[in-house]
Write an enzyme that holds these catalytic residues in place. Structure first.
Site, PDB file in Angstrom:
ATOM      1  N   LYS A  50      39.364  23.761  11.079  1.00  9.56           N
ATOM      2  CA  LYS A  50      38.269  23.854  10.711  1.00  9.56           C
ATOM      3  C   LYS A  50      37.921  22.652   9.612  1.00  9.56           C
ATOM      4  O   LYS A  50      36.917  21.889   9.712  1.00  9.56           O
ATOM      5  CB  LYS A  50      37.818  25.119   9.816  1.00  9.56           C
ATOM      6  CG  LYS A  50      37.686  26.314  10.843  1.00  9.56           C
ATOM      7  CD  LYS A  50      37.536  27.944   9.881  1.00  9.56           C
ATOM      8  CE  LYS A  50      37.383  29.014  11.089  1.00  9.56           C
ATOM      9  NZ  LYS A  50      37.705  30.140  10.686  1.00  9.56           N
ATOM     10  N   GLN A  94      38.430  32.675   4.819  1.00  6.03           N
ATOM     11  CA  GLN A  94      39.328  32.985   6.113  1.00  6.03           C
ATOM     12  C   GLN A  94      39.808  34.446   6.223  1.00  6.03           C
ATOM     13  O   GLN A  94      40.377  34.907   5.222  1.00  6.03           O
ATOM     14  CB  GLN A  94      40.470  32.000   6.052  1.00  6.03           C
ATOM     15  CG  GLN A  94      41.315  32.148   7.261  1.00  6.03           C
ATOM     16  CD  GLN A  94      40.747  31.793   8.580  1.00  6.03           C
ATOM     17  OE1 GLN A  94      39.741  30.960   8.885  1.00  6.03           O
ATOM     18  NE2 GLN A  94      40.658  32.696   9.727  1.00  6.03           N
ATOM     19  N   ASP A 117      29.425  31.899   7.756  1.00  8.54           N
ATOM     20  CA  ASP A 117      29.940  32.921   8.728  1.00  8.54           C
ATOM     21  C   ASP A 117      29.060  33.783   8.971  1.00  8.54           C
ATOM     22  O   ASP A 117      29.072  34.713   9.918  1.00  8.54           O
ATOM     23  CB  ASP A 117      31.441  33.489   8.219  1.00  8.54           C
ATOM     24  CG  ASP A 117      32.648  32.919   8.765  1.00  8.54           C
ATOM     25  OD1 ASP A 117      32.315  32.314   9.765  1.00  8.54           O
ATOM     26  OD2 ASP A 117      33.708  33.089   8.357  1.00  8.54           O
TER      27      ASP A 117
END
Ligand code: NDP
Length: 295
Positions: A50, A94, A117
């Protein structure tokens, strides 16, 4: 194989280059903050990818690490600091968090304006109300792949999403609904799942059961967008070796489907590409910049 294989790597590369082109035209570089708690090996790889992809798209990334022993208030304190940092446009926590930490509570601390997200209650609520907001990345990637296969107008298509998780199944169903599809959400209690799946123009398995969807579950010519990622033994590669497969049995489903995504190389690569896109969208909304036309 009669189906056309949808190349997620190529489509994702296209999204990433549109993001890069869009970023190049912005007044400044959007910044993504990635928070990794603990030392889960798979999470380290995801975070590295990422961070690298963010920088390749011309954006800044800041990587924050906390030890596995971090407390809930340390994790939430870091998120609060990132919320308050005017330079940070997107915050990615994460998952999974180490045992003992409450991921839902931590996610809820993320400022919805920076929720790249798309997992906060605000983002989920806005999606279900049909209001603009940041959408979860894997479901967005699934819709983009379906459009890549079938064209931009999905209206009237019957979509069967197998799975109703907050992360994938539910938001995927809502996103296809927003595209004017007729959507059925199937799950572990659904009666006669194969027969239901055979009515789908677009079949989206998001279950986590290796090769569950067989060829006789697929309507001839349908698009199969396989979200599942499952690691299975691969003795043919050597002792103890494994390989990744989807929730659909690729070879047999490809005999019947019109389009199918492989695993790996299908939905997976779209997730990071859509994260980059969300970071740009978040930056534009926060900073009052026009959204680049490429996005
Ligand atoms: P969850 O385990 O949270 O949800 C699985 C869903 O599948 C549940 O709704 C469950 O139903 C349903 N299900 C389980 N067994 C069956 C069955 N026999 N028949 C019908 N439905 C069933 O998984 P996630 O949604 O988080 O992930 C799904 C898959 O997607 C996984 O393989 C995961 O690795 C993959 N994934 C891929 C990503 C990517 O980038 N490509 C990103 C995220 C996930 P019920 O609710 O009734 O229990």
């Amino acid at each position: 194989m009669s189906a056309i294989r949808i190349d997620g790597n190529a489509v994702a590369a296209g999204v990433r280059s549109s993001v890069a082109a869009g970023v190049a035209g912005l007044p400044g570089a959007p910044t993504l903050a990635v928070v990794l708690v603990g030392d889960d090996a798979a999470s380290e790889v995801y975070v590295r990818n990422k961070v690298r992809s963010t920088e390749e798209a011309g954006m800044r990334s800041v990587h924050h690490r906390l030890p596995a022993s971090a407390s809930q208030s340390e994790v939430e304190g870091l998120i609060a600091a990132l919320n308050a940092d005017p330079e940070v446009d997107g915050i990615l926590l994460q998952l999974p968090l180490p045992e003992g930490l409450d991921a839902d509570a931590a996610i809820e601390r993320i400022d919805p304006a920076k929720d790249v997200d798309g997992l906060t209650e605000m983002s989920a609520g806005r999606l279900s109300l049909g209001k603009p907001g940041l959408r979860p990345c894997t479901p967005v990637g699934s819709v983009i792949l379906a459009k890549h296969a079938l064209g931009p107008d999905l209206s009237g298509k019957h979509v069967v999403v197998i799975g109703r998780s907050i992360l994938v199944g539910k938001p995927a169903a809502l996103l296809f609904l927003a595209e004017n599809c007729t959507v059925t959400i199937a799950h572990s209690r659904t009666a006669d799942l194969p027969a239901l799946c055979r009515t789908a123009d677009i079949l989206v398995p998001a279950v986590g059961r290796a090769e569950m969807v067989r060829s006789d579950w697929v309507k001839p010519g349908a698009a199969v967008i396989d979200v599942g990622i499952n690691r299975v033994p691969a003795p043919e590669k050597g002792e103890g070796k494994t390989r990744l497969v989807g929730d659909a049995h690729f070879e047999s489903c490809a005999e019947v489907a019109g389009f199918i995504t492989p695993v790996p190389g299908g939905v997976g690569p779209m997730t990071i590409a859509c994260l980059l896109r969300n970071t740009v969208l978040a930056a534009c909304a926060r900073r009052g910049w026009a959204v680049p036309p490429q996005l």
